[in-house]
Design a protein around this motif. Structure first.
Motif, PDB file in Angstrom:
ATOM      1  N   THR A 246     -52.035 -17.196  52.040  1.00 28.28           N
ATOM      2  CA  THR A 246     -51.010 -18.078  52.619  1.00 28.28           C
ATOM      3  C   THR A 246     -51.342 -19.538  52.364  1.00 28.28           C
ATOM      4  O   THR A 246     -50.478 -20.343  51.981  1.00 28.28           O
ATOM      5  CB  THR A 246     -50.910 -17.823  54.135  1.00 28.28           C
ATOM      6  OG1 THR A 246     -50.499 -16.471  54.350  1.00 28.28           O
ATOM      7  CG2 THR A 246     -49.901 -18.775  54.770  1.00 28.28           C
ATOM      8  N   GLU A 247     -52.626 -19.871  52.532  1.00 27.68           N
ATOM      9  CA  GLU A 247     -53.035 -21.259  52.313  1.00 27.68           C
ATOM     10  C   GLU A 247     -52.904 -21.642  50.839  1.00 27.68           C
ATOM     11  O   GLU A 247     -52.405 -22.727  50.504  1.00 27.68           O
ATOM     12  CB  GLU A 247     -54.477 -21.433  52.798  1.00 27.68           C
ATOM     13  CG  GLU A 247     -54.984 -22.854  52.727  1.00 27.68           C
ATOM     14  CD  GLU A 247     -56.388 -22.987  53.307  1.00 27.68           C
ATOM     15  OE1 GLU A 247     -56.998 -24.047  53.100  1.00 27.68           O
ATOM     16  OE2 GLU A 247     -56.860 -22.020  53.944  1.00 27.68           O
ATOM     17  N   LEU A 248     -53.344 -20.733  49.944  1.00 25.39           N
ATOM     18  CA  LEU A 248     -53.259 -21.024  48.512  1.00 25.39           C
ATOM     19  C   LEU A 248     -51.804 -21.133  48.055  1.00 25.39           C
ATOM     20  O   LEU A 248     -51.447 -22.035  47.294  1.00 25.39           O
ATOM     21  CB  LEU A 248     -53.981 -19.921  47.726  1.00 25.39           C
ATOM     22  CG  LEU A 248     -55.503 -19.870  47.865  1.00 25.39           C
ATOM     23  CD1 LEU A 248     -56.063 -18.633  47.180  1.00 25.39           C
ATOM     24  CD2 LEU A 248     -56.121 -21.127  47.257  1.00 25.39           C
ATOM     25  N   PHE A 249     -50.961 -20.203  48.531  1.00 20.92           N
ATOM     26  CA  PHE A 249     -49.558 -20.230  48.094  1.00 20.92           C
ATOM     27  C   PHE A 249     -48.837 -21.455  48.641  1.00 20.92           C
ATOM     28  O   PHE A 249     -47.940 -22.000  47.989  1.00 20.92           O
ATOM     29  CB  PHE A 249     -48.841 -18.957  48.548  1.00 20.92           C
ATOM     30  CG  PHE A 249     -47.528 -18.745  47.857  1.00 20.92           C
ATOM     31  CD1 PHE A 249     -47.476 -18.170  46.591  1.00 20.92           C
ATOM     32  CD2 PHE A 249     -46.338 -19.137  48.443  1.00 20.92           C
ATOM     33  CE1 PHE A 249     -46.269 -17.989  45.934  1.00 20.92           C
ATOM     34  CE2 PHE A 249     -45.134 -18.955  47.799  1.00 20.92           C
ATOM     35  CZ  PHE A 249     -45.105 -18.388  46.541  1.00 20.92           C
ATOM     36  N   SER A 250     -49.237 -21.909  49.828  1.00 19.27           N
ATOM     37  CA  SER A 250     -48.627 -23.120  50.381  1.00 19.27           C
ATOM     38  C   SER A 250     -48.924 -24.314  49.471  1.00 19.27           C
ATOM     39  O   SER A 250     -48.036 -25.129  49.163  1.00 19.27           O
ATOM     40  CB  SER A 250     -49.170 -23.370  51.793  1.00 19.27           C
ATOM     41  OG  SER A 250     -48.703 -24.601  52.292  1.00 19.27           O
ATOM     42  N   THR A 251     -50.170 -24.395  48.992  1.00 18.67           N
ATOM     43  CA  THR A 251     -50.540 -25.491  48.086  1.00 18.67           C
ATOM     44  C   THR A 251     -49.778 -25.397  46.774  1.00 18.67           C
ATOM     45  O   THR A 251     -49.244 -26.397  46.258  1.00 18.67           O
ATOM     46  CB  THR A 251     -52.051 -25.445  47.817  1.00 18.67           C
ATOM     47  OG1 THR A 251     -52.747 -25.524  49.058  1.00 18.67           O
ATOM     48  CG2 THR A 251     -52.470 -26.583  46.917  1.00 18.67           C
TER      49      THR A 251
END
Length: 565
Positions: A246-251
């Motif tokens: 989730t954090e990577l895809f948000s970036t």
């Protein structure tokens, strides 16, 4: 509203049973003759029919895969097989680096591709996308193949790229390799490092992509579902990432959103092929992106969801063999199992007819016969609709059910006999016995079903067949008990043979030791000897306190009358 008589209720229940049977046979007939997908014989599992065996070998460049990697790979491959609608498949490890997949019957091409697509899922940004062409129009106006890449071309970026879709990744060597790349004969890209660009084509071989380094590993995808978009009514694929994903895809979504094509595209790569390359239409911070657009139908959405959900293996595998295997137990064991079932059914029939219930035993046999017919047609339908396959464990479950089903009838008939011993008429005994027996039977069957559900959820695949048939036949047992056995007894109780208590009916009050004419009224003994004494003793033991006092008062009054006389 007038209350229906027992006879009308019984006839209505039996008509309902006929309707259910007709509907089930009609559904299977449609499957056989209209849809060409069903059969009048249930599908058999691997142990009874044989099937296809596919051996996969882990590709780890000489290093041994860990047990956690192999266990995770087995779980994912089993989910892939289950998603294809195949049941009773076996997925096991063999040695330190092999996985053996055994599928009942002949595996179709789609199932093979689903299993053999064993590479890792990768998510990469798109650097460039074009049609899968390998030629250009030359100076003579004719199609001219792109030249083979010159090894002397510069392969190192002159400017350090700052993002996965930075054009500085495209060196002269990489550009030449991309132009000459043939999607009809794709090269093996498994050796490309995760931090380097990748050339890949779509599944149809019509589009060619130049992709940036790995951004997110496919194992970050925890779920993928084919859904209908509530806003436009079109099919879409709803993804869900874990916390890190989730954090990577948000970036990534913040970096891609607002850019022009192809720099706003994000590719999902499975087994070196791009299975989807959507554009980023917004910043997504909750880890639940949705893939939609032209060309996504219900079928393609489901296929893409399965690929995304089950495509992330921890290591890559290569198919080393794919063979047809014979039945491990075979038709001989099936024949033995069926013979065992017939012997068990015959013993039950002999016991209930010759020893315990006389003619009443034929009601038990008929009930077992009805249940066998409904179970058989249901297995045919389930084989067609959900890919159910009957294994030897399932056959064992069917045989065990014969005893469980007989238990229900014994409880019911013994309740009827108890009511007869209490001096009730046969019609009254059937209704009161039903009221008292059904609660016991419902509780007993509920426990059986609960045990079957727990066993099905927790047990190994080889035992699931037993749990499935046990649960299915227990439900049918209750259904048959309600809409066949009790209605038949209601009708039989009004015949002269059963209603009159014929000695061979199994409902003869005198043979049962009935010494009551009614509550607190003893029947005058018609026989003397030990049997009459035992019957009277049993009747006295089953009296309530009120009945005993009433009997003592009636006996005292009778004694007083005799003295006065």
């Amino acid at each position: 509203m007038a209350t229906l008589s027992p006879v009308r209720r019984a006839l209505r229940a039996l008509i309902g049973l006929l309707a259910i049977a007709a509907v089930l046979f009609g559904i299977n007939a449609l499957g056989v003759y209209a849809f060409k997908g069903s059969s009048w014989v249930p599908e058999l599992a691997l142990d009874l029919q044989g099937g296809t065996q596919i051996v996969l070998e882990a590709q780890t460049d000489g290093a041994s895969p860990s047990s956690e990697q192999m266990s995770q790979a087995v779980t994912i491959i089993r989910e892939r097989v289950d998603a294809s609608g195949v049941s009773e498949a076996e997925v096991t490890t063999q040695g330190a680096s092999n996985i053996v997949v055994q599928i009942p019957g002949e595996a179709d091409e789609a199932t093979r591709e689903r299993i053999e697509a064993s590479a890792q899922m990768q998510l990469r940004k798109v650097l460039y996308a074009t049609q899968a062409a390998t030629t250009f129009v030359g100076e003579d106006g004719e199609p001219t193949p792109y030249p083979t890449p010159d090894p002397s071309l510069e392969a190192t970026p002159t400017i350090e790229p700052t993002a996965g879709n930075d054009p500085n990744w495209i060196t002269p060597a990489l550009e030449a390799e991309f132009l000459a790349y043939d999607c009809a004969d794709p090269a093996d890209q498994s050796s490309v490092a995760n931090d380097q660009p990748l050339i890949a084509c779509d599944e149809g071989g019509t589009a060619k992509y130049l992709l940036g380094p790995l951004e997110i590993d496919g194992s970050a995808i925890t779920d993928a579902q084919a859904v209908v978009d509530q806003q436009n009514g079109q099919w879409a694929v709803q993804l869900r990432f874990d916390d890190e994903g989730t954090e990577l895809f948000s970036t990534v979504s913040q970096e891609l959103y607002g850019q022009t094509e192809p720099y706003n595209m994000f590719a999902f790569v499975l087994d070196g092929q791009v299975i989807s390359a959507p554009t980023m239409d917004g910043v997504i911070t909750n880890g639940r992106p949705s893939i939609s657009g032209t060309g996504i139908t219900q079928e393609t959405a489901q296929t893409l969801a399965d690929q995304l959900k089950f495509g992330a293996l921890p290591i890559s595998f290569e198919v080393v063999s794919s063979d047809t295997i014979s039945a491990t137990l075979g038709s001989q064991q099936l024949q033995v199992g069926l013979i065992a079932g017939l012997i068990g059914l015959g013993l039950v029939a002999l016991y209930v007819v010759l020893i315990s219930y006389r003619a009443l035993g034929f009601v038990i046999i008929a009930s077992l016969g009805v249940m066998a017919v409904l179970t058989y047609i249901l297995l045919c339908i389930l084989s067609w609709r959900i890919g159910y396959r009957l294994s030897l464990a399932g056959v064992a479950g069917l045989i065990v059910t014969i005893g469980f089903t007989a238990d229900s009838f014994i409880v019911y008939f013994e309740r009827i006999r108890d009511e007869l011993r209490d001096g009730k008429t046969i019609t009254g005994a059937v209704e009161d016995g039903w009221s008292r027996a059904k609660r016991t039977i419902y509780i007993s069957k509920s426990i059986n079903i609960l045990a079957a559900v727990v066993l099905y959820i927790l047990a190994d695949a080889t035992v699931k067949g037993f749990a499935f048939t046990l649960g299915l036949t227990t439900l049918l047992d209750v259904l048959i008990f309600v809409i066949f056995t009790h209605p038949v007894m209601q009708l039989l109780a009004r015949t002269r043979f059963f209603g009159g208590g014929h000695p061979l009916s199994g409902l003869d009050p005198e043979a049962l030791g009935a010494v009551f004419r009614g509550r607190a009224q003893f029947r005058a003994p018609t026989a003397t000897g030990p049997r009459a004494k035992r019957s009277r003793g049993e009747a006295e033991r089953r009296q309530t306190i009120a009945e005993r006092k009433e009997a003592e008062r009636a006996a005292a009054e009778l004694g007083g009358k005799k003295e006065n006389v």
